[in-house]
Scaffold this active site. Structure first.
Site, PDB file in Angstrom:
ATOM      1  N   ASN A   1       0.868  -1.174   0.017  1.00 34.81           N
ATOM      2  CA  ASN A   1      -0.216  -0.017   0.012  1.00 34.81           C
ATOM      3  C   ASN A   1       0.850   1.366  -0.139  1.00 34.81           C
ATOM      4  O   ASN A   1       2.018   1.344   0.702  1.00 34.81           O
ATOM      5  CB  ASN A   1      -0.883   0.074   1.193  1.00 34.81           C
TER       6      ASN A   1
ATOM      7  N   HIS B   1       5.847  -0.921  -2.553  1.00 32.68           N
ATOM      8  CA  HIS B   1       5.440  -0.091  -3.757  1.00 32.68           C
ATOM      9  C   HIS B   1       5.323   1.307  -3.700  1.00 32.68           C
ATOM     10  O   HIS B   1       4.678   2.249  -4.252  1.00 32.68           O
ATOM     11  CB  HIS B   1       3.878  -0.515  -4.323  1.00 32.68           C
TER      12      HIS B   1
ATOM     13  N   CYS C   1      17.800  13.898 -11.035  1.00 35.31           N
ATOM     14  CA  CYS C   1      18.833  13.839  -9.619  1.00 35.31           C
ATOM     15  C   CYS C   1      18.529  12.341  -8.995  1.00 35.31           C
ATOM     16  O   CYS C   1      19.464  11.953  -8.136  1.00 35.31           O
ATOM     17  CB  CYS C   1      19.070  14.759  -8.841  1.00 35.31           C
TER      18      CYS C   1
ATOM     19  N   CYS D   1      17.770  19.539  -6.938  1.00 36.58           N
ATOM     20  CA  CYS D   1      18.555  19.822  -7.945  1.00 36.58           C
ATOM     21  C   CYS D   1      18.135  21.126  -8.814  1.00 36.58           C
ATOM     22  O   CYS D   1      18.679  21.957  -9.600  1.00 36.58           O
ATOM     23  CB  CYS D   1      18.765  18.760  -8.937  1.00 36.58           C
TER      24      CYS D   1
ATOM     25  N   GLY E   1      -5.133  -9.043   3.218  1.00 34.66           N
ATOM     26  CA  GLY E   1      -5.896  -7.922   2.104  1.00 34.66           C
ATOM     27  C   GLY E   1      -5.354  -7.772   0.699  1.00 34.66           C
ATOM     28  O   GLY E   1      -5.354  -6.684   0.249  1.00 34.66           O
TER      29      GLY E   1
ATOM     30  N   LEU F   1     -10.632 -10.931   2.538  1.00 36.74           N
ATOM     31  CA  LEU F   1     -12.213 -10.974   2.460  1.00 36.74           C
ATOM     32  C   LEU F   1     -12.730 -12.278   1.977  1.00 36.74           C
ATOM     33  O   LEU F   1     -13.632 -12.900   2.318  1.00 36.74           O
ATOM     34  CB  LEU F   1     -12.554  -9.857   1.796  1.00 36.74           C
TER      35      LEU F   1
ATOM     36  N   ALA G   1     -11.186  -7.222   7.308  1.00 34.81           N
ATOM     37  CA  ALA G   1      -9.714  -7.105   7.974  1.00 34.81           C
ATOM     38  C   ALA G   1     -10.029  -6.694   9.346  1.00 34.81           C
ATOM     39  O   ALA G   1      -9.245  -7.052  10.299  1.00 34.81           O
ATOM     40  CB  ALA G   1      -8.913  -6.249   7.136  1.00 34.81           C
TER      41      ALA G   1
HETATM   42  C1  BJW Z   1     -10.634  -7.003   1.661  1.00 34.46           C
HETATM   43  C2  BJW Z   1     -11.295  -6.351   2.107  1.00 34.46           C
HETATM   44  C3  BJW Z   1     -11.697  -6.000   3.683  1.00 34.46           C
HETATM   45  C4  BJW Z   1     -11.296  -6.072   0.058  1.00 34.46           C
HETATM   46  N1  BJW Z   1     -10.916  -6.916   4.219  1.00 34.46           N
HETATM   47  N2  BJW Z   1      -9.877  -7.912   2.508  1.00 34.46           N
HETATM   48  C5  BJW Z   1       3.159 -10.676 -17.156  1.00 34.46           C
HETATM   49  C6  BJW Z   1       2.932  -9.631 -17.977  1.00 34.46           C
HETATM   50  C7  BJW Z   1       3.259  -8.245 -17.611  1.00 34.46           C
HETATM   51  C8  BJW Z   1       3.969  -8.191 -16.489  1.00 34.46           C
HETATM   52  C9  BJW Z   1       3.935  -9.314 -15.717  1.00 34.46           C
HETATM   53  C10 BJW Z   1       3.504 -10.627 -16.080  1.00 34.46           C
HETATM   54  N3  BJW Z   1       3.831 -11.265 -14.845  1.00 34.46           N
HETATM   55  C11 BJW Z   1       4.394 -10.583 -13.850  1.00 34.46           C
HETATM   56  C12 BJW Z   1       4.234  -9.400 -14.304  1.00 34.46           C
HETATM   57  C13 BJW Z   1       5.047  -8.211 -13.486  1.00 34.46           C
HETATM   58  C14 BJW Z   1       4.104  -7.557 -12.817  1.00 34.46           C
HETATM   59  C15 BJW Z   1       2.773  -8.178 -12.473  1.00 34.46           C
HETATM   60  O1  BJW Z   1       2.545  -8.777 -11.397  1.00 34.46           O
HETATM   61  N4  BJW Z   1       1.794  -8.154 -13.233  1.00 34.46           N
HETATM   62  C16 BJW Z   1       0.651  -8.778 -13.092  1.00 34.46           C
HETATM   63  C17 BJW Z   1      -0.821  -7.927 -13.116  1.00 34.46           C
HETATM   64  C18 BJW Z   1       0.428 -10.108 -13.802  1.00 34.46           C
HETATM   65  N5  BJW Z   1       4.695  -6.849 -11.808  1.00 34.46           N
HETATM   66  C19 BJW Z   1       5.519  -5.784 -11.763  1.00 34.46           C
HETATM   67  O2  BJW Z   1       5.591  -5.023 -12.813  1.00 34.46           O
HETATM   68  C20 BJW Z   1       6.074  -5.293 -10.452  1.00 34.46           C
HETATM   69  N6  BJW Z   1       7.587  -5.033 -10.787  1.00 34.46           N
HETATM   70  C21 BJW Z   1       8.411  -6.308 -11.298  1.00 34.46           C
HETATM   71  O3  BJW Z   1       7.982  -7.315 -11.293  1.00 34.46           O
HETATM   72  O4  BJW Z   1       9.466  -5.887 -11.509  1.00 34.46           O
HETATM   73  C22 BJW Z   1      10.547  -6.903 -12.002  1.00 34.46           C
HETATM   74  C23 BJW Z   1      10.770  -7.847 -10.770  1.00 34.46           C
HETATM   75  C24 BJW Z   1      11.340  -9.019 -10.982  1.00 34.46           C
HETATM   76  C25 BJW Z   1      11.553 -10.097 -10.014  1.00 34.46           C
HETATM   77  C26 BJW Z   1      11.702  -9.518  -8.861  1.00 34.46           C
HETATM   78  C27 BJW Z   1      11.384  -8.372  -8.533  1.00 34.46           C
HETATM   79  C28 BJW Z   1      10.856  -7.509  -9.460  1.00 34.46           C
HETATM   80  C29 BJW Z   1       5.693  -3.999 -10.095  1.00 34.46           C
HETATM   81  C30 BJW Z   1       4.331  -3.701  -9.655  1.00 34.46           C
HETATM   82  C31 BJW Z   1       3.959  -2.753  -9.400  1.00 34.46           C
HETATM   83  C32 BJW Z   1       2.396  -2.399  -8.870  1.00 34.46           C
HETATM   84  N7  BJW Z   1       1.934  -1.138  -8.635  1.00 34.46           N
HETATM   85  C33 BJW Z   1       0.720  -0.910  -8.235  1.00 34.46           C
HETATM   86  C34 BJW Z   1       0.418   0.639  -8.127  1.00 34.46           C
HETATM   87  C35 BJW Z   1       1.250   1.041  -7.164  1.00 34.46           C
HETATM   88  C36 BJW Z   1       0.894   2.749  -7.131  1.00 34.46           C
HETATM   89  C37 BJW Z   1      -0.480   3.130  -6.845  1.00 34.46           C
HETATM   90  O5  BJW Z   1      -0.891   2.961  -5.735  1.00 34.46           O
HETATM   91  O6  BJW Z   1      -0.734   3.846  -7.664  1.00 34.46           O
HETATM   92  O7  BJW Z   1       0.503  -1.443  -6.744  1.00 34.46           O
HETATM   93  S1  BJW Z   1      -0.628  -1.788  -9.133  1.00 34.46           S
HETATM   94  C38 BJW Z   1      -1.573  -2.184  -7.693  1.00 34.46           C
HETATM   95  O8  BJW Z   1      -1.493  -3.543  -7.411  1.00 34.46           O
HETATM   96  C39 BJW Z   1      -0.694  -1.528  -6.414  1.00 34.46           C
HETATM   97  C40 BJW Z   1      -1.160  -2.652  -5.369  1.00 34.46           C
HETATM   98  O9  BJW Z   1       0.012  -2.429  -4.399  1.00 34.46           O
HETATM   99  C41 BJW Z   1      -1.030  -3.857  -6.276  1.00 34.46           C
HETATM  100  C42 BJW Z   1      -1.561  -4.997  -5.596  1.00 34.46           C
HETATM  101  O10 BJW Z   1      -2.718  -4.860  -5.184  1.00 34.46           O
HETATM  102  P1  BJW Z   1      -3.672  -5.504  -3.980  1.00 34.46           P
HETATM  103  O11 BJW Z   1      -2.940  -4.891  -2.712  1.00 34.46           O
HETATM  104  O12 BJW Z   1      -3.574  -7.164  -3.833  1.00 34.46           O
HETATM  105  O13 BJW Z   1      -4.817  -5.022  -4.268  1.00 34.46           O
HETATM  106  P2  BJW Z   1      -6.354  -5.747  -5.108  1.00 34.46           P
HETATM  107  O14 BJW Z   1      -7.244  -4.791  -5.151  1.00 34.46           O
HETATM  108  O15 BJW Z   1      -5.920  -6.382  -6.177  1.00 34.46           O
HETATM  109  O16 BJW Z   1      -6.725  -6.918  -3.932  1.00 34.46           O
HETATM  110  C43 BJW Z   1      -7.599  -6.247  -2.754  1.00 34.46           C
HETATM  111  C44 BJW Z   1      -7.886  -7.837  -1.898  1.00 34.46           C
HETATM  112  O17 BJW Z   1      -8.334  -7.178  -0.881  1.00 34.46           O
HETATM  113  C45 BJW Z   1      -8.936  -8.433  -2.512  1.00 34.46           C
HETATM  114  O18 BJW Z   1      -8.468  -9.859  -2.474  1.00 34.46           O
HETATM  115  C46 BJW Z   1     -10.240  -8.299  -1.923  1.00 34.46           C
HETATM  116  O19 BJW Z   1     -11.009  -9.512  -1.752  1.00 34.46           O
HETATM  117  C47 BJW Z   1      -9.631  -7.982  -0.250  1.00 34.46           C
HETATM  118  N8  BJW Z   1     -10.305  -7.118   0.493  1.00 34.46           N
HETATM  119  N9  BJW Z   1     -11.941  -5.560   1.051  1.00 34.46           N
HETATM  120  C48 BJW Z   1     -10.225  -7.747   3.708  1.00 34.46           C
HETATM  121  N10 BJW Z   1     -12.605  -5.215   4.327  1.00 34.46           N
END
Ligand code: BJW
Length: 233
Positions: free
Chosen positions: A90, A107, A118, A137, A174, A201, A218
């Site tokens: 987050n 993230h 810079c 810078c 989450g 969830l 949560a």
């Molecule tokens: C509740 C609830 C309640 C709801 N109680 N629960 C194939 C093609 C192209 C790319 C890729 C590929 N395969 C892999 C990749 C890489 C790509 C990726 O994973 N893509 C997939 C989509 C396939 N990843 C990247 O590019 C990452 N970098 C990378 O891989 O670099 C190379 C590397 C290689 C090896 C090692 C290390 C690195 C970077 C990813 C960056 C993600 N950025 C974002 C935006 C951040 C900025 C912003 O906020 O604007 O990050 S995207 C977005 O998704 C954000 C989040 O942190 C991230 C994850 O989302 P999250 O938190 O899981 O949210 P939701 O909405 O998906 O889920 C919420 C959950 O909560 C649900 O399950 C609900 O049920 C639950 N819930 N209410 C409890 N009350």
């Protein structure tokens, strides 16, 4: 007793504070195409659109407060005799507002700015635009939100790898398990011999990887699970 607990958190943890998730039906990606606002290519194509998106999100976070789940995790860190680390996907500042200290923002941070000229990073609470000058810078045109977009390397991956390799208990809270590398942490923790728990969830993409799961809101299940961990302390 687990000596080291590593907790991965995602958007579901902050949902009950009023922060939208990404992939739920009212989530951020239902209103915006991630290719436009959360990739380096989108920023290169239309930086004004990306600045407007993050300016809007920064303003929307004013007045948002941590909820009972953030508070429970901060309490766990304070009261648990072993080491507790939170690795959050987050970009909000709710873990620190609740009092968590051992925290990694993999993230990046919504209230952070990065100068692409810079490389300096700054706390940032106001709006940002193409005209914004870097406080370091002094150059304009290179400021961007300090968040990790698709295709970019998340922060502190080496440190996270070390924590997972030494984890006795891994808890994922989450997160939908759609985004790598975070979605792969459960496998790393398992390989290191950790007990693995999902608190979400609903069952996530990676649910079969976890040894144990609790499903529900949560603010209900996180305090309950923390109470369970602390009852023998
Ligand atoms: C509740 C609830 C309640 C709801 N109680 N629960 C194939 C093609 C192209 C790319 C890729 C590929 N395969 C892999 C990749 C890489 C790509 C990726 O994973 N893509 C997939 C989509 C396939 N990843 C990247 O590019 C990452 N970098 C990378 O891989 O670099 C190379 C590397 C290689 C090896 C090692 C290390 C690195 C970077 C990813 C960056 C993600 N950025 C974002 C935006 C951040 C900025 C912003 O906020 O604007 O990050 S995207 C977005 O998704 C954000 C989040 O942190 C991230 C994850 O989302 P999250 O938190 O899981 O949210 P939701 O909405 O998906 O889920 C919420 C959950 O909560 C649900 O399950 C609900 O049920 C639950 N819930 N209410 C409890 N009350």
């Amino acid at each position: 007793m687990a000596e080291r607990i590593v907790i991965l958190t995602g958007a579901g943890l902050s949902a009950e504070s009023g922060v939208p998730t990404f992939r739920d039906k009212d989530g951020v990606w239902a209103k915006y195409d991630y290719r436009d606002v959360a990739t380096p290519e989108g920023f290169a194509r239309d930086p004004a659109l990306v600045h407007a998106f993050y300016n809007m999100r920064r303003r929307a976070h004013a007045g948002i407060q941590p909820n009972a789940a953030h508070a429970a995790l901060a309490r766990l860190e304070r009261a648990y005799p072993g080491e507790v680390w939170v690795v959050t996907q987050n970009v909000d500042a709710l873990h620190e507002a609740a009092g968590t200290k051992n925290l990694i923002h993999m993230h990046g941070e919504l209230f952070g700015a990065l100068c692409t000229h810079c490389g300096a990073r700054f706390p940032w609470s106001g709006d940002m635009s193409l005209e914004t000058r870097c406080p370091g810078c002094g150059k304009a045109g290179g400021m961007r939100p300090d968040v990790v977009w698709f295709g970019e390397m998340p922060y502190q991956m080496e440190r996270i790898g070390e924590l997972l390799a030494a984890a006795d208990l891994f808890i994922s809270i989450g997160t939908s398990g759609n985004v790598y590398p975070a979605a792969g942490f459960v496998a790393e923790a398992r390989a290191a011999g950790a007990h693995t728990v999902e608190l979400n969830l609903e069952p996530s993409e990676g649910r079969l990887m976890f040894a144990e799961a609790m499903h529900g809101a949560a603010t209900v299940i996180v305090p309950a699970y923390v109470n369970r961990l602390l009852q023998w302390v």
